[in-house]
Scaffold this motif. Structure first.
Motif, short mmCIF file in Angstrom:
data_model
loop_
_atom_site.label_atom_id
_atom_site.label_comp_id
_atom_site.label_asym_id
_atom_site.label_seq_id
_atom_site.Cartn_x
_atom_site.Cartn_y
_atom_site.Cartn_z
N UNK A 103 5.49 -10.55 1.59
CA UNK A 103 5.40 -9.10 1.70
C UNK A 103 3.97 -8.61 1.91
N UNK A 104 3.00 -9.53 1.94
CA UNK A 104 1.63 -9.16 2.28
C UNK A 104 1.54 -9.13 3.80
N UNK A 110 -7.37 1.04 3.57
CA UNK A 110 -6.20 0.22 3.94
C UNK A 110 -6.02 -1.04 3.10
N UNK A 111 -7.10 -1.56 2.50
CA UNK A 111 -7.01 -2.82 1.76
C UNK A 111 -6.77 -2.63 0.27
N UNK A 147 0.86 -1.18 0.00
CA UNK A 147 0.00 0.00 0.00
C UNK A 147 0.89 1.22 0.00
N UNK A 148 0.33 2.33 -0.43
CA UNK A 148 1.06 3.59 -0.40
C UNK A 148 1.05 4.14 1.03
N UNK A 149 2.24 4.42 1.56
CA UNK A 149 2.34 4.93 2.93
C UNK A 149 1.94 6.41 2.96
N UNK A 175 -5.38 -4.71 -5.08
CA UNK A 175 -4.75 -4.46 -6.39
C UNK A 175 -3.70 -5.53 -6.68
N UNK A 176 -2.89 -5.88 -5.68
CA UNK A 176 -1.86 -6.89 -5.87
C UNK A 176 -2.47 -8.26 -6.17
N UNK A 177 -3.56 -8.61 -5.50
CA UNK A 177 -4.22 -9.88 -5.76
C UNK A 177 -4.82 -9.92 -7.17
#
Length: 245
Positions: free
Chosen positions: A207-208, A146-147, A91-93, A152-154
Motif C-alpha cells: 500500500x506504499x 507529499x511524503x 497520505x491524506x487526500x 509517519x507510517x515508517x
C-alpha cells in the motif's frame, strides 16, 4: 469591483474563443508551457515532448520545474498550460482547486533500496515493513507535504532515521544508501533508474505507492495542451510503472 468582475468574464470568453479557433485552425504556432517535477521531467516527459515536436514543430515549447504540489498552483495561476505532479500513499487526500482536473497517469509502488549485499536485500519475497524496526533509515524530506504520510507510517513501523535528507530529490538519497549510511523507501521508478549501485526489494503491505498525475484545465485547455494530454494518456494511461530491478 463591478467592472473588474465583468472584465474577467469578458477576458475568459475571449480566451475560450481563441482556444476554439485554435482547434479549428490546427496547431500552426503558439506556445505550450509544461510544468513537471524532476523524476518525471527526466524519465517520462522527454519522449512525449519529442513526439509532440515531431507532429507540431511550429509550437514553441517551454518546460518549468515545480516540486509537487507546486505544479497544481502553477496551472491554476496560468503559469503553465498543464503540469505533471505526484501524490503518495499513505497520505491524506486533498481535493484539487476549482478550475483544474488532476488525472492519474500511472501508479508505482514504493520499494526498499539498500546497499549491495545488505541483509535486508536478501530473499526474493516481499519484506514486511516491520522488518525496518530499528534499522537506520534515510528519511527522505520529512517536511515535504507529499511524503509526510509515508514518513509517519515508517516511523510507526519502528524505522529509525539515521540521516534526515531535506532534499526532495532522490539522487542524493540513493547515493547515501549506496554508501551504506542506511536504507530508504523510494518510488520503483527511482530505484530502477538510479545511477548508484543498489539492492531493491518490494515491501509488504504493497500500500506504499506514488501516483503520477497530469494537471490540466479540462475543456478550457488550449489546443496544444489538449494534444500533449492525449499523448500522455496514450503513453502512460493509468498503467503501472516498470518493475524495479
Amino acid at each position: 469591483e463591478l467592472l473588474a468582475g465583468r472584465a474577467r468574464r469578458v477576458l475568459d470568453e475571449l480566451e475560450q474563443a481563441r482556444h476554439e479557433l485554435a482547434r479549428l485552425a490546427g496547431l500552426s504556432g503558439g506556445r505550450l508551457r509544461v510544468g513537471t517535477f524532476t523524476t518525471a521531467g527526466i524519465h517520462l516527459l522527454p519522449p512525449v515532448l519529442s513526439a509532440f515536436r515531431r507532429a507540431h514543430p511550429e509550437v514553441e515549447l517551454a518546460v518549468a520545474d515545480y516540486e509537487p504540489p507546486g505544479g497544481i498552483g502553477a496551472v491554476v495561476a496560468g503559469e503553465v498550460d498543464l503540469a505533471l505532479t505526484h501524490a503518495y500513499e499513505p497520505a491524506a487526500a486533498e481535493p484539487p482547486p476549482a478550475g483544474v482536473l488532476v488525472e492519474p497517469l500511472l501508479v508505482e509502488e514504493l520499494v526498499l533500496v539498500a546497499s549491495v549485499g545488505h541483509r535486508l536485500s536478501e530473499g526474493t519475497g516481499r519484506l514486511p515493513v516491520g522488518e525496518l524496526a530499528g534499522r537506520p533509515l534515510i528519511s527522505s524530506a520529512p517536511t515535504h507535504p507529499p511524503r509526510r504520510g509515508v514518513e509517519k507510517a515508517l516511523a510507526e513501523a519502528g524505522a529509525t532515521p539515521a540521516v534526515v535528507c531535506e532534499s526532495p530529490g532522490y539522487a542524493l538519497v540513493c547515493a547515501l544508501v549506496s554508501a551504506g549510511l542506511g536504507v530508504a523507501v523510494v518510488p520503483e521508478m527511482v530505484a530502477s533508474m538510479a545511477t548508484a549501485p543498489l539492492s531493491v526489494r518490494r515491501l509488504e503491505p504493497a500500500s506504499f505507492r506514488r501516483t503520477i498525475s497530469v494537471v490540466h484545465r479540462g475543456e478550457r485547455s488550449t489546443a496544444a495542451a489538449a494534444t500533449l494530454l492525449a499523448l500522455l494518456r496514450s503513453g502512460f494511461g493509468r498503467g503501472s510503472a516498470a518493475p524495479a530491478r
